[in-house]
Design a protein around this motif. Sequence first.
Motif, short mmCIF file in Angstrom:
data_model
loop_
_atom_site.label_atom_id
_atom_site.label_comp_id
_atom_site.label_asym_id
_atom_site.label_seq_id
_atom_site.Cartn_x
_atom_site.Cartn_y
_atom_site.Cartn_z
N LEU A 1 7.16 -12.24 0.95
CA LEU A 1 8.38 -11.79 0.29
C LEU A 1 8.17 -11.70 -1.22
CD1 LEU A 1 11.32 -11.00 0.85
CD2 LEU A 1 11.94 -13.40 0.53
N GLY A 2 7.42 -12.67 -1.77
CA GLY A 2 7.12 -12.62 -3.20
C GLY A 2 6.26 -11.43 -3.55
N GLY A 3 5.22 -11.15 -2.73
CA GLY A 3 4.34 -10.02 -2.99
C GLY A 3 5.08 -8.70 -2.91
N VAL A 4 5.91 -8.53 -1.87
CA VAL A 4 6.69 -7.30 -1.73
C VAL A 4 7.70 -7.17 -2.87
CG1 VAL A 4 8.41 -6.14 -0.28
CG2 VAL A 4 6.40 -7.18 0.78
N ILE B 1 -0.38 -3.51 -6.22
CA ILE B 1 -1.42 -4.53 -6.24
C ILE B 1 -0.85 -5.91 -5.92
CG2 ILE B 1 -1.26 -5.14 -8.70
CD1 ILE B 1 -4.33 -5.25 -8.72
N TRP B 2 0.45 -6.12 -6.26
CA TRP B 2 1.08 -7.41 -5.98
C TRP B 2 1.22 -7.65 -4.48
CZ3 TRP B 2 1.27 -11.02 -9.44
CH2 TRP B 2 1.31 -10.68 -10.79
N ASP B 3 1.40 -6.60 -3.74
CA ASP B 3 1.45 -6.72 -2.29
C ASP B 3 0.11 -7.21 -1.76
OD1 ASP B 3 2.50 -6.52 0.27
OD2 ASP B 3 1.92 -4.41 0.49
N GLY B 4 -0.98 -6.67 -2.34
CA GLY B 4 -2.32 -7.12 -1.95
C GLY B 4 -2.58 -8.56 -2.32
N PRO C 1 -4.31 0.34 -4.12
CA PRO C 1 -2.87 0.04 -4.06
C PRO C 1 -2.03 1.30 -3.90
CG PRO C 1 -3.65 -0.04 -6.33
CD PRO C 1 -4.87 0.17 -5.48
N HIS C 2 -0.88 1.14 -3.25
CA HIS C 2 0.09 2.23 -3.17
C HIS C 2 1.49 1.63 -3.11
CE1 HIS C 2 0.88 1.52 1.11
NE2 HIS C 2 -0.42 1.39 1.26
N GLU C 3 2.46 2.40 -3.50
CA GLU C 3 3.82 1.90 -3.54
C GLU C 3 4.36 1.63 -2.13
OE1 GLU C 3 6.48 4.30 -5.73
OE2 GLU C 3 5.28 4.29 -7.58
N ILE C 4 5.29 0.66 -2.08
CA ILE C 4 5.92 0.31 -0.81
C ILE C 4 7.08 1.28 -0.55
CG2 ILE C 4 7.26 -1.45 0.42
CD1 ILE C 4 5.67 -3.54 -1.08
N GLU C 5 7.09 1.85 0.65
CA GLU C 5 8.15 2.78 1.03
C GLU C 5 9.19 2.06 1.88
OE1 GLU C 5 6.09 5.80 3.12
OE2 GLU C 5 4.85 6.42 1.41
N GLU D 1 -7.48 -7.36 4.46
CA GLU D 1 -6.39 -6.43 4.18
C GLU D 1 -5.92 -6.55 2.73
OE1 GLU D 1 -3.78 -3.37 4.95
OE2 GLU D 1 -5.45 -4.13 6.17
N GLY D 2 -5.89 -7.80 2.21
CA GLY D 2 -5.49 -7.98 0.83
C GLY D 2 -6.48 -7.35 -0.14
N TYR D 3 -7.76 -7.50 0.15
CA TYR D 3 -8.80 -6.89 -0.69
C TYR D 3 -8.67 -5.37 -0.70
CZ TYR D 3 -13.41 -5.10 -1.95
OH TYR D 3 -14.44 -4.38 -2.52
N GLU D 4 -8.46 -4.78 0.47
CA GLU D 4 -8.31 -3.33 0.55
C GLU D 4 -7.08 -2.85 -0.21
OE1 GLU D 4 -10.18 -0.83 1.95
OE2 GLU D 4 -11.72 -2.37 2.06
#
Length: 336
Positions: A176-179, A189-192, A106-110, A98-101
Amino acid sequence: MSASGGTKAIVAALGANLAIAVAKFVAFLFSGSSSMLAESVHSVADSGNQGLLLLGGKKARREATPQHPFGYGRERYIYAFLVSIVLFSVGGMFALYEGYEKIKHPHEIESWYWPVGVLVFAIIAEGFSFRTAIKESNETRGSLSWKEFIRRAKAPELPVVLLEDLGALIGLVLALGGVGLALVTGDGIWDGIGTLCIGVLLIAIAIVLAAETKSLLLGEAAGADQVEKIKAAVVDGDTVTRLIHMRTLHLGPEELLVAAKIAVRHDNTAAEVANAINAAEARVREAVPIARVIYLEPDIYSEAAAAAGANPGRTPGGAPGRPSGGSPDASSNSGH
């Protein structure tokens, strides 16, 4: 399952993980965060793991049968090993994928408040579960450090829950850090990246669990303190004059097999030898109550045989033992 099996800690972890899994899935649906999806699957895997531990404890209580004369105590080790496999495959590998995908697309967090709120709730719930596991572990670990407790514990449930809860707390902080970084930078990309870190963490914990439970499955000796108590209890200086050699093996977390060759006086009658063996078994069980299966072989101690040295053929496939009548060679605990 006995108290040392950590039933309370398992139930607390199961309840926390089920509630957290539902909350994380809801947050994922509203936000589209890959970290939240990875954490959701992680919580589902953890819930399944606690179910496996409870099932293993139930199966381990079955009575011995002619086909399994030493009982089913090792069922607890088998199910603990399955936990490491589930954590590796369902939790770790899925998070890596999931992280690789997410990094690739990447897309923004809603609706950012959903993942942030759920993660804060999850940290509190996991903290409660972790606190319960620590409290139960402290009742059994004595003076051992946490590292030594994880390596030497014969009941696998508490180390498993401890490592799972610790991994969950660290994973939540990573999520929490990634989000948070994705929200601050506007770059998904940070979420990934946070999701990849969670996957690496879960795989590392799964490998540690697999290594520890593998050692238990292979069969471990009694702890060093228990070995010393058994050695002291066997010899009374009168009917049993010496412990020639001994082997111990955990048949389960609360069941120990003791096999030893003991020295008796050469002029004792068969009845006296039998009484000496029975008395020695009673002393061992009183000193170490989990020593439930005891086999004592009488022999005549020989100084000449002891001086002859080790005989590698005594224990095929294992460490060299002593020849008949040799010097004491007691089992010791080396940890997992």
